[in-house]
Design a protein around this motif. Structure first.
Motif, mmCIF file in Angstrom:
data_model
loop_
_atom_site.group_PDB
_atom_site.id
_atom_site.type_symbol
_atom_site.label_atom_id
_atom_site.label_comp_id
_atom_site.label_asym_id
_atom_site.label_seq_id
_atom_site.Cartn_x
_atom_site.Cartn_y
_atom_site.Cartn_z
ATOM 1 N N GLY A 181 0.825 -1.199 0.000
ATOM 2 C CA GLY A 181 0.000 0.000 0.000
ATOM 3 C C GLY A 181 0.858 1.248 0.000
ATOM 4 O O GLY A 181 2.037 1.217 -0.368
ATOM 5 N N ASN A 182 0.269 2.332 0.425
ATOM 6 C CA ASN A 182 0.977 3.599 0.516
ATOM 7 C C ASN A 182 1.776 3.620 1.820
ATOM 8 O O ASN A 182 1.193 3.556 2.905
ATOM 9 N N PRO A 183 3.112 3.696 1.778
ATOM 10 C CA PRO A 183 3.910 3.650 3.002
ATOM 11 C C PRO A 183 3.521 4.706 4.032
ATOM 12 O O PRO A 183 3.501 4.430 5.233
ATOM 13 N N VAL A 184 3.219 5.911 3.553
ATOM 14 C CA VAL A 184 2.831 6.977 4.476
ATOM 15 C C VAL A 184 1.555 6.605 5.222
ATOM 16 O O VAL A 184 1.473 6.685 6.450
ATOM 17 N N ALA A 185 0.540 6.152 4.482
ATOM 18 C CA ALA A 185 -0.742 5.804 5.095
ATOM 19 C C ALA A 185 -0.610 4.609 6.024
ATOM 20 O O ALA A 185 -1.201 4.581 7.107
ATOM 21 N N VAL A 186 0.176 3.608 5.620
ATOM 22 C CA VAL A 186 0.323 2.409 6.449
ATOM 23 C C VAL A 186 1.006 2.739 7.767
ATOM 24 O O VAL A 186 0.583 2.291 8.840
ATOM 25 N N LEU A 187 2.062 3.538 7.728
ATOM 26 C CA LEU A 187 2.778 3.865 8.961
ATOM 27 C C LEU A 187 1.965 4.795 9.851
ATOM 28 O O LEU A 187 2.005 4.677 11.083
ATOM 29 N N ILE A 188 1.211 5.700 9.267
ATOM 30 C CA ILE A 188 0.324 6.547 10.074
ATOM 31 C C ILE A 188 -0.730 5.693 10.768
ATOM 32 O O ILE A 188 -1.020 5.881 11.952
ATOM 33 N N GLU A 189 -1.280 4.737 10.040
ATOM 34 C CA GLU A 189 -2.271 3.833 10.638
ATOM 35 C C GLU A 189 -1.647 3.012 11.762
ATOM 36 O O GLU A 189 -2.233 2.826 12.823
ATOM 37 N N ALA A 190 -0.427 2.537 11.546
ATOM 38 C CA ALA A 190 0.255 1.736 12.565
ATOM 39 C C ALA A 190 0.559 2.560 13.811
ATOM 40 O O ALA A 190 0.577 2.024 14.930
ATOM 41 N N SER A 191 0.772 3.850 13.647
ATOM 42 C CA SER A 191 1.109 4.707 14.787
ATOM 43 C C SER A 191 -0.044 4.867 15.767
ATOM 44 O O SER A 191 0.159 5.254 16.914
ATOM 45 N N ALA A 192 -1.271 4.568 15.317
ATOM 46 C CA ALA A 192 -2.446 4.739 16.181
ATOM 47 C C ALA A 192 -2.401 3.813 17.388
ATOM 48 O O ALA A 192 -3.015 4.100 18.415
ATOM 49 N N LYS A 193 -1.669 2.697 17.266
ATOM 50 C CA LYS A 193 -1.593 1.740 18.362
ATOM 51 C C LYS A 193 -0.166 1.612 18.882
ATOM 52 O O LYS A 193 0.192 0.590 19.462
ATOM 53 N N ALA A 194 0.627 2.657 18.684
ATOM 54 C CA ALA A 194 2.033 2.621 19.076
ATOM 55 C C ALA A 194 2.346 3.682 20.121
ATOM 56 O O ALA A 194 1.674 4.707 20.218
ATOM 57 N N ALA A 195 3.377 3.406 20.905
ATOM 58 C CA ALA A 195 3.877 4.411 21.829
ATOM 59 C C ALA A 195 4.847 5.347 21.126
ATOM 60 O O ALA A 195 5.002 6.510 21.508
ATOM 61 N N LEU A 196 5.481 4.832 20.079
ATOM 62 C CA LEU A 196 6.493 5.604 19.356
ATOM 63 C C LEU A 196 6.640 5.010 17.966
ATOM 64 O O LEU A 196 6.569 3.795 17.782
ATOM 65 N N LEU A 197 6.841 5.887 16.976
ATOM 66 C CA LEU A 197 7.116 5.457 15.610
ATOM 67 C C LEU A 197 8.518 5.931 15.258
ATOM 68 O O LEU A 197 8.849 7.106 15.436
ATOM 69 N N VAL A 198 9.356 5.016 14.763
ATOM 70 C CA VAL A 198 10.734 5.355 14.418
ATOM 71 C C VAL A 198 10.937 5.095 12.934
ATOM 72 O O VAL A 198 10.660 3.993 12.441
ATOM 73 N N ILE A 199 11.410 6.103 12.213
ATOM 74 C CA ILE A 199 11.658 5.988 10.781
ATOM 75 C C ILE A 199 13.044 6.545 10.480
ATOM 76 O O ILE A 199 13.669 7.211 11.312
ATOM 77 N N GLY A 200 13.521 6.290 9.270
ATOM 78 C CA GLY A 200 14.827 6.784 8.862
ATOM 79 C C GLY A 200 14.733 7.861 7.807
ATOM 80 O O GLY A 200 13.705 8.044 7.155
ATOM 81 N N SER A 201 15.838 8.572 7.642
ATOM 82 C CA SER A 201 15.966 9.568 6.582
ATOM 83 C C SER A 201 17.308 9.349 5.908
ATOM 84 O O SER A 201 18.309 9.087 6.568
ATOM 85 N N ASP A 202 17.347 9.452 4.573
ATOM 86 C CA ASP A 202 18.615 9.261 3.874
ATOM 87 C C ASP A 202 19.455 10.530 3.870
ATOM 88 O O ASP A 202 20.534 10.565 3.270
ATOM 89 N N TYR A 203 18.997 11.574 4.538
ATOM 90 C CA TYR A 203 19.773 12.811 4.617
ATOM 91 C C TYR A 203 21.014 12.568 5.467
ATOM 92 O O TYR A 203 20.940 12.047 6.582
ATOM 93 N N ARG A 204 22.183 12.940 4.935
ATOM 94 C CA ARG A 204 23.443 12.639 5.600
ATOM 95 C C ARG A 204 24.103 13.869 6.204
ATOM 96 O O ARG A 204 25.305 13.885 6.467
ATOM 97 N N GLY A 205 23.323 14.912 6.444
ATOM 98 C CA GLY A 205 23.863 16.073 7.112
ATOM 99 C C GLY A 205 24.260 17.188 6.166
ATOM 100 O O GLY A 205 24.238 17.033 4.939
#
Length: 285
Positions: free
Chosen positions: A86-110
């Motif tokens: 599915g849509n990664p944004v929508a899936v992770l937002i939905e998963a966050s509803a039952k989470a204490a914390l959501l952890v994701i990565g960024s490819d930005y290297r500073g």
């Protein structure tokens, strides 16, 4: 809400840093981890089903490897896996509803690594139901020279939540808390030379110091051993917070509540901080 940390897992190199950060936090706070990988981009083309099936299988193998690494390095942490399409944004937002914390990565290297990144990350942080931690792909995140947890405070209810989150993390890490409040002089078309009366500047500084003092009042009773450094500075909030976060272990900023529009928007300060990450950064609402 339960006590599970949901971790977004992709094939990007930063995933290892993301999982390591989440597993260390879970071990320290007796939390469980759910690793989530999302296969997106389906458009219904002929023959697409086989491609999706292979992608789902590959994603599950990736999660199995990361779960095995968690069990090896943090054997007390319960870990589960979930693969979705599915849509990664929508899936992770939905998963966050039952989470204490959501952890994701960024490819930005500073700074100096190229243009800012993270359109998906900004949308996830804006729409999530729980605090979101974004881990950048920066090599020195665990360097001994890094110290402190930086939090931006403006006196709002959102920044109070950010302060509570930051204080708990600083206490967990055994780090000092750097509480930053920033004031910006009023801009006016006829004041292009930025000449301000001394009384105005003095009062802006004093009122911001008062806001910070009120926000920190009572913190010592909850965290008696926590060292707190107070910073009141003139400038642009995102720039000042980023400067202090550059050598910190964690930065924490607040953002606005959710809604039909807020789902894709962050406050300007939190969005600017996320667009050019200098350390692991938590967005709290």
């Amino acid at each position: 809400m339960n006590d599970t940390i949901v971790v977004g897992v992709t094939g990007a190199p930063v995933t290892r840093r993301v999982v390591a950060w989440a597993s260390a936090r879970a071990a320290a706070r007796d939390q469980s981890i759910e690793l989530v990988s999302v296969v997106g981009g389906a458009i219904g083309a002929v023959g697409e089903g086989d491609v999706i099936d292979r992608a789902l299988t590959a994603a599950q193998h990736l999660l199995d490897d990361e779960a095995a690494e968690i069990r090896r390095t943090a054997p007390g942490v319960k870990v589960t896996t979930r693969v979705d399409a599915g849509n990664p944004v929508a899936v992770l937002i939905e998963a966050s509803a039952k989470a204490a914390l959501l952890v994701i990565g960024s490819d930005y290297r500073g700074p100096g690594s190229g243009p800012a990144r993270g359109a998906h990350g900004v949308r996830i942080a804006a729409g999530a139901h729980c605090p979101v931690v974004v881990v950048p792909d920066i090599d020195d995140l665990d360097a001994p020279e890094r110290s402190g947890v930086v939090v931006g405070i403006d006196g709002s209810e959102v920044s109070e939540d950010a302060l509570r989150f930051a204080a708990a993390e600083a206490d967990r890490l055994g780090e000092k808390l750097v509480a930053v409040s920033v004031w910006t002089p009023l801009e006016a078309p006829r004041n292009g030379l930025a000449v301000y009366p001394d009384l105005y500047l003095t009062n802006m500084q004093a009122s911001t110091e008062e806001v910070l003092a009120l926000a920190l009042a009572g913190l010592a009773s909850d965290y008696p051993d926590l060292v707190v450094e107070r910073v009141v500075a003139r400038g642009f909030p995102s720039q000042v917070i980023t400067e202090y976060a550059r050598t910190a272990r964690l930065a924490v900023v607040g953002t606005h509540g959710r809604g039909a529009i807020a789902r894709f928007l962050l406050g300007s300060i939190s969005q600017e901080v996320l667009s050019r990450l200098v350390t692991v950064t938590a967005v709290v609402r």
